[in-house]
Write a protein that holds these residues in place. Structure first.
Motif, mmCIF file in Angstrom:
data_model
loop_
_atom_site.group_PDB
_atom_site.id
_atom_site.type_symbol
_atom_site.label_atom_id
_atom_site.label_comp_id
_atom_site.label_asym_id
_atom_site.label_seq_id
_atom_site.Cartn_x
_atom_site.Cartn_y
_atom_site.Cartn_z
ATOM 1 N N ALA A 41 1.310 -1.210 -0.415
ATOM 2 C CA ALA A 41 0.303 -0.211 -0.073
ATOM 3 C C ALA A 41 0.728 1.378 0.297
ATOM 4 O O ALA A 41 0.454 2.097 -0.688
ATOM 5 C CB ALA A 41 -0.918 -0.549 1.780
ATOM 6 N N THR A 42 1.971 1.400 1.164
ATOM 7 C CA THR A 42 2.731 1.945 0.900
ATOM 8 C C THR A 42 3.579 2.487 -0.798
ATOM 9 O O THR A 42 3.436 3.718 -1.044
ATOM 10 C CB THR A 42 3.633 2.758 2.169
ATOM 11 N N VAL A 96 -4.599 17.264 -3.079
ATOM 12 C CA VAL A 96 -5.223 15.898 -4.371
ATOM 13 C C VAL A 96 -5.263 14.917 -2.918
ATOM 14 O O VAL A 96 -4.534 14.330 -2.416
ATOM 15 C CB VAL A 96 -4.046 15.389 -5.210
ATOM 16 N N ARG A 97 -6.393 14.219 -2.625
ATOM 17 C CA ARG A 97 -7.118 13.191 -1.679
ATOM 18 C C ARG A 97 -6.058 13.870 -0.491
ATOM 19 O O ARG A 97 -5.281 14.226 0.409
ATOM 20 C CB ARG A 97 -6.637 12.067 -2.631
ATOM 21 N N ASP A 98 -5.033 13.130 -0.246
ATOM 22 C CA ASP A 98 -3.649 13.004 1.496
ATOM 23 C C ASP A 98 -2.650 13.144 0.887
ATOM 24 O O ASP A 98 -1.465 13.039 1.271
ATOM 25 C CB ASP A 98 -3.810 11.703 1.422
ATOM 26 N N TYR A 99 -2.540 13.975 -1.072
ATOM 27 C CA TYR A 99 -1.391 14.158 -1.179
ATOM 28 C C TYR A 99 -0.889 16.041 -1.025
ATOM 29 O O TYR A 99 -1.688 16.462 -1.295
ATOM 30 C CB TYR A 99 -1.183 13.599 -2.606
ATOM 31 N N THR A 100 -0.340 16.752 -0.521
ATOM 32 C CA THR A 100 0.107 17.910 -1.280
ATOM 33 C C THR A 100 0.988 18.290 -2.221
ATOM 34 O O THR A 100 2.231 18.132 -2.212
ATOM 35 C CB THR A 100 0.047 18.860 0.193
ATOM 36 N N LEU A 101 0.330 19.195 -3.482
ATOM 37 C CA LEU A 101 1.465 18.937 -4.349
ATOM 38 C C LEU A 101 2.047 20.992 -3.955
ATOM 39 O O LEU A 101 0.901 20.789 -4.142
ATOM 40 C CB LEU A 101 1.089 19.216 -5.865
ATOM 41 N N SER A 102 3.621 20.763 -4.968
ATOM 42 C CA SER A 102 3.566 22.967 -4.676
ATOM 43 C C SER A 102 4.508 22.742 -5.007
ATOM 44 O O SER A 102 5.568 21.973 -5.768
ATOM 45 C CB SER A 102 3.942 22.945 -3.152
ATOM 46 N N GLY A 117 -1.674 8.908 8.803
ATOM 47 C CA GLY A 117 -1.109 7.921 9.150
ATOM 48 C C GLY A 117 -0.073 7.900 9.976
ATOM 49 O O GLY A 117 0.918 9.491 10.000
ATOM 50 N N ASN A 118 0.800 6.336 9.528
ATOM 51 C CA ASN A 118 2.205 6.930 10.206
ATOM 52 C C ASN A 118 2.900 6.899 8.471
ATOM 53 O O ASN A 118 4.448 6.717 8.792
ATOM 54 C CB ASN A 118 2.387 5.367 10.665
ATOM 55 N N THR A 119 2.572 7.327 7.633
ATOM 56 C CA THR A 119 3.245 7.616 6.676
ATOM 57 C C THR A 119 3.589 8.773 5.932
ATOM 58 O O THR A 119 2.633 9.931 6.381
ATOM 59 C CB THR A 119 2.224 6.575 5.364
#
Length: 167
Positions: A41-42, A96-102, A117-119
């Motif tokens: 999953a990671t 975007v969902r659990d992602y942050t783009l910059s 979570g822990n990731t």
């Protein structure tokens, strides 16, 4: 003649020993499967972050080929994902969902961070170069997916050693 009717004993349950064996087998399988699942999953999350960076890179390179300048914000870039309605744009930051783009146009650079979570990991890359920098606990385990590189961008330095490259 009446003979006594023998009653057949029906065993319709499980013994305690049988139940314990089943619980032990299921526990062993879960102990083996869960770490494999979390690792897979990671890795899939990392690949998704890399794909998002590739989409941004392609948009930036198309804009540069056309206008000799980059997009200054995600709002000007247009749709990146198939479900654009849930994306949150804040200038040079796109969630975007659990992602942050910059974006960092000063260094022709972009980042994708995953934190849930822990990731927690961050990939960084340049618009011009295919190098990929990685920070976080997972970085050392991704060499087999994205391959090692000599020179990568780490947002602020276009050439730095010890990172990864986009294939």
């Amino acid at each position: 003649m009446n003979t006594p009717v023998e009653h057949k004993k029906n065993n319709l349950g499980f013994t305690l020993t049988e139940m314990l064996v089943v619980v032990m087998v299921v526990s062993v399988l879960a102990a083996i499967a869960y770490p494999l699942y979390t690792k897979a999953a990671t890795k899939s999350r990392a690949i998704e972050a890399i794909n998002l960076l590739e989409m941004v890179r392609n948009k930036q390179l198309q804009k540069f080929a056309r206008d000799k300048s980059y997009y200054s914000s995600f709002a000007n870039m247009g749709q990146l994902t198939s479900n654009n309605s849930k994306d949150v744009i804040e200038g040079q930051v796109l969630k975007v969902r659990d992602y942050t783009l910059s974006l960092n146009n000063v260094h022709s650079c972009m980042k994708a961070r995953y934190n849930k979570g822990n990731t927690d990991f961050t990939f960084s890359s340049s618009y011009e170069y295919t190098g990929l920098g990685c920070t976080g606990d997972i970085c050392t385990s991704f060499g087999d997916i994205i391959g090692t590189a000599q020179d990568v961008c780490n947002c602020g330095s276009k050439a730095c050693n010890g990172g990864y490259t986009l294939n």
